[in-house]
Design a protein around this motif. Structure first.
Motif, mmCIF file in Angstrom:
data_model
loop_
_atom_site.group_PDB
_atom_site.id
_atom_site.type_symbol
_atom_site.label_atom_id
_atom_site.label_comp_id
_atom_site.label_asym_id
_atom_site.label_seq_id
_atom_site.Cartn_x
_atom_site.Cartn_y
_atom_site.Cartn_z
ATOM 1 N N GLY A 101 11.262 -3.949 13.307
ATOM 2 C CA GLY A 101 10.215 -2.945 13.399
ATOM 3 C C GLY A 101 9.891 -2.379 12.029
ATOM 4 O O GLY A 101 10.389 -2.849 11.005
ATOM 5 N N TRP A 102 9.071 -1.319 12.038
ATOM 6 C CA TRP A 102 8.531 -0.797 10.788
ATOM 7 C C TRP A 102 8.779 0.691 10.640
ATOM 8 O O TRP A 102 8.778 1.445 11.622
ATOM 9 C CB TRP A 102 7.016 -1.020 10.722
ATOM 10 N N LEU A 103 8.922 1.115 9.399
ATOM 11 C CA LEU A 103 8.809 2.511 9.030
ATOM 12 C C LEU A 103 7.357 2.766 8.615
ATOM 13 O O LEU A 103 6.567 1.830 8.510
ATOM 14 C CB LEU A 103 9.765 2.819 7.868
ATOM 15 N N PRO A 104 6.938 4.009 8.379
ATOM 16 C CA PRO A 104 5.543 4.271 7.980
ATOM 17 C C PRO A 104 5.154 3.502 6.720
ATOM 18 O O PRO A 104 5.920 3.433 5.751
ATOM 19 C CB PRO A 104 5.531 5.787 7.746
ATOM 20 N N ARG A 105 3.965 2.935 6.730
ATOM 21 C CA ARG A 105 3.530 2.124 5.602
ATOM 22 C C ARG A 105 3.163 3.006 4.404
ATOM 23 O O ARG A 105 2.861 4.193 4.553
ATOM 24 C CB ARG A 105 2.347 1.247 5.988
ATOM 25 N N ILE A 106 3.168 2.396 3.219
ATOM 26 C CA ILE A 106 2.890 3.107 1.968
ATOM 27 C C ILE A 106 1.756 2.390 1.246
ATOM 28 O O ILE A 106 1.809 1.178 1.049
ATOM 29 C CB ILE A 106 4.139 3.131 1.066
ATOM 30 N N GLY A 107 0.710 3.129 0.872
ATOM 31 C CA GLY A 107 -0.434 2.551 0.187
ATOM 32 C C GLY A 107 -0.311 2.629 -1.319
ATOM 33 O O GLY A 107 0.185 3.616 -1.865
ATOM 34 N N TYR A 108 -0.764 1.562 -2.003
ATOM 35 C CA TYR A 108 -0.761 1.514 -3.458
ATOM 36 C C TYR A 108 -2.201 1.443 -3.968
ATOM 37 O O TYR A 108 -3.134 1.852 -3.282
ATOM 38 C CB TYR A 108 0.059 0.316 -3.952
ATOM 39 N N SER A 109 -2.381 0.884 -5.118
ATOM 40 C CA SER A 109 -3.688 0.853 -5.771
ATOM 41 C C SER A 109 -4.619 -0.174 -5.142
ATOM 42 O O SER A 109 -4.206 -1.015 -4.333
ATOM 43 C CB SER A 109 -3.506 0.524 -7.258
ATOM 44 N N TYR A 110 -5.892 -0.100 -5.552
ATOM 45 C CA TYR A 110 -6.917 -1.055 -5.125
ATOM 46 C C TYR A 110 -7.046 -2.167 -6.180
ATOM 47 O O TYR A 110 -6.401 -2.141 -7.211
ATOM 48 C CB TYR A 110 -8.251 -0.342 -4.931
ATOM 49 N N GLY A 111 -7.889 -3.134 -5.886
ATOM 50 C CA GLY A 111 -8.170 -4.202 -6.823
ATOM 51 C C GLY A 111 -7.355 -5.456 -6.631
ATOM 52 O O GLY A 111 -7.532 -6.436 -7.363
ATOM 53 N N TRP A 112 -6.474 -5.470 -5.639
ATOM 54 C CA TRP A 112 -5.628 -6.636 -5.424
ATOM 55 C C TRP A 112 -6.382 -7.804 -4.794
ATOM 56 O O TRP A 112 -5.873 -8.926 -4.768
ATOM 57 C CB TRP A 112 -4.419 -6.246 -4.582
ATOM 58 N N ASP A 113 -7.598 -7.546 -4.311
ATOM 59 C CA ASP A 113 -8.405 -8.647 -3.784
ATOM 60 C C ASP A 113 -8.925 -9.538 -4.903
ATOM 61 O O ASP A 113 -9.464 -10.627 -4.642
ATOM 62 C CB ASP A 113 -9.563 -8.120 -2.940
ATOM 63 N N ALA A 114 -8.773 -9.112 -6.156
ATOM 64 C CA ALA A 114 -9.157 -9.947 -7.288
ATOM 65 C C ALA A 114 -8.100 -11.002 -7.599
ATOM 66 O O ALA A 114 -8.347 -11.897 -8.415
ATOM 67 C CB ALA A 114 -9.386 -9.079 -8.524
ATOM 68 N N MET A 115 -6.936 -10.892 -6.972
ATOM 69 C CA MET A 115 -5.870 -11.870 -7.181
ATOM 70 C C MET A 115 -6.076 -13.064 -6.255
ATOM 71 O O MET A 115 -6.374 -12.894 -5.074
ATOM 72 C CB MET A 115 -4.504 -11.244 -6.924
#
Length: 282
Positions: free
Chosen positions: A61-75
Motif C-alpha cells: 500500500g501507500w503513504l501520502p504522495r509527495i509532489g516535486y518540481s515540474y518539467g519532467w515531461d521534457a525527459m
C-alpha cells in the motif's frame, strides 16, 4: 529499470541500497527506498510534467504522495538505478531531450542533493533500465537497448560513473518491455524480464557475472494490453521480488513473486487512476 515517457515503451528500474560488506546486490530487496523508511517506493510523472513520490508502506500500500518540481515531461527516460554513486541512498537518473544522461544523487529522505550530466547520445537508446548489480562486482549497473536492437551493459564504478560498456547480441528490438526486477528466481543473481510483441513475458535468469543462464522461461501470457510494467522489487514486505502493472483502465495491480521464478495469484489491486501518469518507475 527505467521508464520511458508517453509515446514510447515504459520500463522500470531495479534499485538497491549499498552496504559496507560484499552482500550480493540481489539479496537486498528494499532497494528503491527513496525516503529512508526501508520500504519500496514508486516515482511517477503526471500529464503536467510534475514528478511525484508514492512512498510504499511495506505492505502493498501507500503513504501520502509527495509532489516535486515540474518539467519532467521534457525527459525522454526516467529510471531508478539504485545507489549508483555509492553513498547508501537510492538515486534517480534521466535522459534529457538533448540525449544527455543525468544522475540525481539522493539525500535518503525523499529528495536529491545535486545532479550531474554524463555524455550525450543516449537518445539513441530505446530502453534504459537499472537491473541492480548485474555483473556481480557490488556496484549498480545499467542495461540499454540501442535503436539497432543491440543490448549494452554499462557497468557502474560505484562512485557515480561507468566502466567500459559491454555489448550483447542484437534482436532485442522485438521486445516491447525490458525490466530488471531483481532476483526473481531466488538464486541471488539479478534477472531480466522481457515482453515480446505477442504479449508473452519471458524471464532471462542472470548468471551473476554479467550474462544469462542457458534458455529462457515463459512466466506470463497476454501481457500486450498492459500500458506499464514496473519493478519495485519487494513491494509487499515478504522479501520476494514483485511486479506492478497498469492496465488500460488505469488500474495498478501487484503480481506477487513466489521467490522461485513464478507468481502467487491472483494479482492484487493497489491503486486506480494511474492512467494520468505518463511515466512510472521504481
Amino acid at each position: 529499470m527505467s521508464l520511458l515517457l508517453a509515446g514510447t515503451s515504459i520500463s522500470s528500474a531495479a534499485e538497491q541500497k549499498a552496504t559496507t560488506t560484499a552482500t550480493p546486490a540481489a539479496l537486498v530487496v528494499k532497494n528503491n527506498d527513496f525516503n529512508g523508511d526501508t520500504n519500496s517506493d514508486v516515482l511517477s510523472v503526471d500529464t503536467t510534467g510534475r514528478l511525484w513520490l508514492y512512498p510504499g508502506n511495506g505492505a502493498a500500500g501507500w503513504l501520502p504522495r509527495i509532489g516535486y518540481s515540474y518539467g519532467w515531461d521534457a525527459m525522454t527516460a526516467i529510471l531508478a538505478p539504485g545507489d549508483f554513486d555509492g553513498d547508501g541512498n537510492a538515486d534517480l537518473m534521466s535522459v534529457d531531450s538533448t540525449g544527455y544522461l543525468r544522475l540525481y544523487s539522493s539525500n535518503g529522505k525523499g529528495g536529491w542533493l545535486s545532479w550531474k550530466r554524463f555524455g550525450g547520445g543516449w537518445n539513441a537508446m530505446t530502453s534504459v533500465s537499472g537491473p541492480g548489480d548485474f555483473n556481480g562486482d557490488g556496484h549498480m549497473d545499467l542495461l540499454a537497448r540501442q535503436n539497432t536492437g543491440q543490448l549494452w551493459l554499462y557497468p557502474g564504478n560505484g562512485t557515480g560513473g561507468f566502466l567500459s560498456r559491454v555489448a550483447y547480441g542484437y534482436g532485442w528490438n522485438v521486445m516491447t518491455s525490458l525490466r530488471g526486477p531483481g532476483d526473481f528466481d531466488g538464486d541471488t543473481f539479478v534477472d531480466l524480464t522481457a515482453r515480446d510483441g505477442n504479449g508473452d513475458l519471458w524471464l532471462y535468469r542472470g548468471n551473476g557475472t554479467g550474462g544469462w543462464l542457458p534458455g529462457r522461461t515463459l512466466i506470463g501470457t497476454s501481457w500486450q494490453n498492459l500500458t506499464a510494467i514496473v519493478t519495485p522489487w519487494d513491494f509487499n514486505g515478504d522479501d520476494k521480488v514483485d511486479l506492478l502493472v497498469r492496465n488500460a483502465s488505469g488500474q495498478l495491480y501487484m503480481y506477487r513473486g513466489s521467490g522461485t521464478g513464478g507468481w502467487i495469484l491472483p494479482p492484487v489491486l493497489v491503486g486506480s487512476g494511474w492512467n494520468s501518469m505518463t511515466a512510472i518507475t521504481a
